[in-house]
Structures are given as structure tokens and as C-alpha cells.
Scaffold this motif. Structure first.
Motif, PDB file in Angstrom:
ATOM      1  N   ASN A  26     -17.363  43.115  51.221  1.00 29.94           N
ATOM      2  CA  ASN A  26     -16.888  43.384  49.856  1.00 29.94           C
ATOM      3  C   ASN A  26     -16.609  44.766  49.743  1.00 29.94           C
ATOM      4  O   ASN A  26     -15.623  45.087  49.363  1.00 29.94           O
ATOM      5  N   ALA A  30     -12.975  46.140  48.882  1.00 31.24           N
ATOM      6  CA  ALA A  30     -12.729  47.414  47.802  1.00 31.24           C
ATOM      7  C   ALA A  30     -12.243  48.364  48.346  1.00 31.24           C
ATOM      8  O   ALA A  30     -11.362  49.038  47.822  1.00 31.24           O
ATOM      9  N   LYS A  34      -9.094  49.620  46.041  1.00 31.87           N
ATOM     10  CA  LYS A  34      -9.161  50.903  45.264  1.00 31.87           C
ATOM     11  C   LYS A  34      -9.805  52.023  46.037  1.00 31.87           C
ATOM     12  O   LYS A  34      -9.794  53.075  45.569  1.00 31.87           O
ATOM     13  N   GLU A  39     -18.467  55.127  42.396  1.00 32.34           N
ATOM     14  CA  GLU A  39     -18.395  54.218  41.105  1.00 32.34           C
ATOM     15  C   GLU A  39     -18.131  52.950  41.926  1.00 32.34           C
ATOM     16  O   GLU A  39     -18.683  51.837  41.162  1.00 32.34           O
ATOM     17  N   HIS A  40     -17.119  52.679  42.455  1.00 31.63           N
ATOM     18  CA  HIS A  40     -16.799  51.400  42.961  1.00 31.63           C
ATOM     19  C   HIS A  40     -17.897  50.678  43.753  1.00 31.63           C
ATOM     20  O   HIS A  40     -18.054  49.498  43.850  1.00 31.63           O
ATOM     21  N   ARG A  42     -20.869  51.261  43.589  1.00 28.51           N
ATOM     22  CA  ARG A  42     -22.246  50.841  42.517  1.00 28.51           C
ATOM     23  C   ARG A  42     -21.676  49.332  41.870  1.00 28.51           C
ATOM     24  O   ARG A  42     -22.352  48.544  41.484  1.00 28.51           O
ATOM     25  N   LYS A  43     -20.503  49.283  41.583  1.00 28.78           N
ATOM     26  CA  LYS A  43     -19.912  48.129  40.943  1.00 28.78           C
ATOM     27  C   LYS A  43     -20.027  46.810  41.815  1.00 28.78           C
ATOM     28  O   LYS A  43     -20.496  45.703  41.518  1.00 28.78           O
ATOM     29  N   ILE A  44     -19.930  46.877  43.245  1.00 26.67           N
ATOM     30  CA  ILE A  44     -19.916  45.805  43.996  1.00 26.67           C
ATOM     31  C   ILE A  44     -21.301  45.350  44.667  1.00 26.67           C
ATOM     32  O   ILE A  44     -21.686  44.463  45.121  1.00 26.67           O
ATOM     33  N   ARG A  46     -25.218  44.867  44.732  1.00 27.49           N
ATOM     34  CA  ARG A  46     -26.435  44.118  44.014  1.00 27.49           C
ATOM     35  C   ARG A  46     -27.658  45.064  44.078  1.00 27.49           C
ATOM     36  O   ARG A  46     -27.859  45.658  44.768  1.00 27.49           O
ATOM     37  N   GLU A  47     -28.604  44.523  43.033  1.00 27.27           N
ATOM     38  CA  GLU A  47     -29.689  45.139  42.881  1.00 27.27           C
ATOM     39  C   GLU A  47     -30.639  44.977  44.173  1.00 27.27           C
ATOM     40  O   GLU A  47     -30.587  43.742  44.465  1.00 27.27           O
TER      41      GLU A  47
END
Length: 194
Positions: A26, A30, A34, A39-40, A42-44, A46-47
């Protein structure tokens, strides 16, 4: 107090805060789409999934299944990070080590200490082709020994090197009737001049 040597006494304060876990695949996507910024990522991500040190193997398998997770971070009783455990780790504890290298499962192919492959020349050519993803001809001799002897038209001496259908080999051991063992010569990448 001034007489104490300063060498040998080093302390490091190490604080680890895990805010997420992501798969390398992933992250590569990413990066290509981008770029990699906080930020990016953190978006991809998982907790993170934390497990307590000492969780029984069977219980952890059930936890992975129930939560649809394949990776967990192991912590001690104080919440300090101890390591990482994966579903593959647990399964290997039960059934033994997995391998993605087909040559590891064929007894005629062995990995030497230097990382090269040693091949028993009694191996069938179809098995060798399948294990190493080669395309040696199978319409003539049925074994690697037979193919080498057909190619050289003699029983070679140990130490002889040859290129058999684009695969460099070194004869390691011979017997009266033929070739017993060969070593696959690793191809080295040479940097060319420009």
C-alpha cells in the motif's frame, strides 16, 4: 564526583508510539500515486493491534481470525513494545517453516552455505524445470546427468564449467557413469562503461 569516568555510562530514553500499521504494498502504491507524506501514510495505515506477551498460540490464532488481522504488535504488562507477530509466524510454529522457493522442497536441490544451489544430477528434467522455472528440453534425456553428458559427449572432470541452455553450471562431483553433482553459478551483474 569529578573523578568518575564519563565513558561507559550511556542512557537513552526511547519512547515508541505506534500510530498505525500499513502494508508495504500500500505504501508503494501511495508513493507512485501521490508521494509519501505524513498525511497520506496516516490515511493508508490501519489502527495497530496490540497483544499481550504470553498470549497462548491457539488463542492468538482465534483473535487473528475474529479480527481479520494478520499482524500484531506484542507488548509487555507495562505496555512497552516487545516485537511483532504475524499469522505466518503462528502457523510456522504449528506446521513448520513455509517457503516460497520451490527448490527448497525438492530433495535433489540443496542450498550450499554460500547461498548457491547444488543439484543432484539424477533429478528429472521436468522436476528441475518446474523447481527453477527453467526450460530445459525434455524430449531427449530425462535427467540432468543425461543432458550434460549428451551436451559434452564425455564425462567431465570436477571443476569443469559449462553453459547449458543459458544456465551456467560447474561440475562438482562425478562418478564412473556420469555427473553426480553440479553447482549453479550465480550470474554477476557487471556495471558497464558509458
Amino acid at each position: 564526583m569529578n573523578d568518575l569516568p564519563l565513558t561507559g555510562l550511556f542512557f537513552a530514553l526511547f519512547v515508541l508510539i505506534v500510530i498505525g500499521v500499513f502494508h508495504a504494498r500500500n505504501a508503494l502504491h501511495a508513493l507512485l500515486e501521490k508521494g509519501l507524506d505524513k498525511e497520506h501514510l496516516r490515511k493508508i495505515a490501519r489502527e495497530p493491534y496490540f497483544v499481550q506477551e504470553g498470549t497462548p498460540l491457539y488463542q492468538q490464532l482465534l483473535n487473528f481470525q475474529r479480527l481479520k488481522r494478520r499482524i500484531a504488535l506484542v507488548v509487555d504488562e507495562y505496555g512497552d513494545f516487545l516485537g511483532l507477530i504475524t499469522l505466518t509466524d503462528l502457523l510456522e510454529e504449528i506446521v513448520g517453516e513455509f517457503t516460497t522457493d520451490p527448490s527448497d522442497s525438492i530433495e535433489e536441490i540443496h542450498r550450499a552455505e554460500d547461498g548457491s544451489l547444488l543439484i543432484d544430477c539424477g533429478i528429472g528434467l521436468r522436476d528441475l524445470n518446474r523447481a527453477l522455472r527453467w526450460e530445459l528440453p525434455t524430449d531427449g534425456p530425462k535427467t540432468l546427468n543425461g543432458l550434460i553428458l549428451e551436451y559434452l559427449e564425455t564425462i567431465p572432470e570436477p571443476g569443469t564449467s559449462l553453459k547449458l541452455h543459458e544456465h551456467p553450471l560447474e561440475i562438482i562431483q562425478t562418478v564412473d557413469a556420469g555427473v553426480k553433482t553440479v553447482k549453479i553459478i550465480q550470474r554477476t551483474v557487471r556495471k558497464g562503461r558509458r
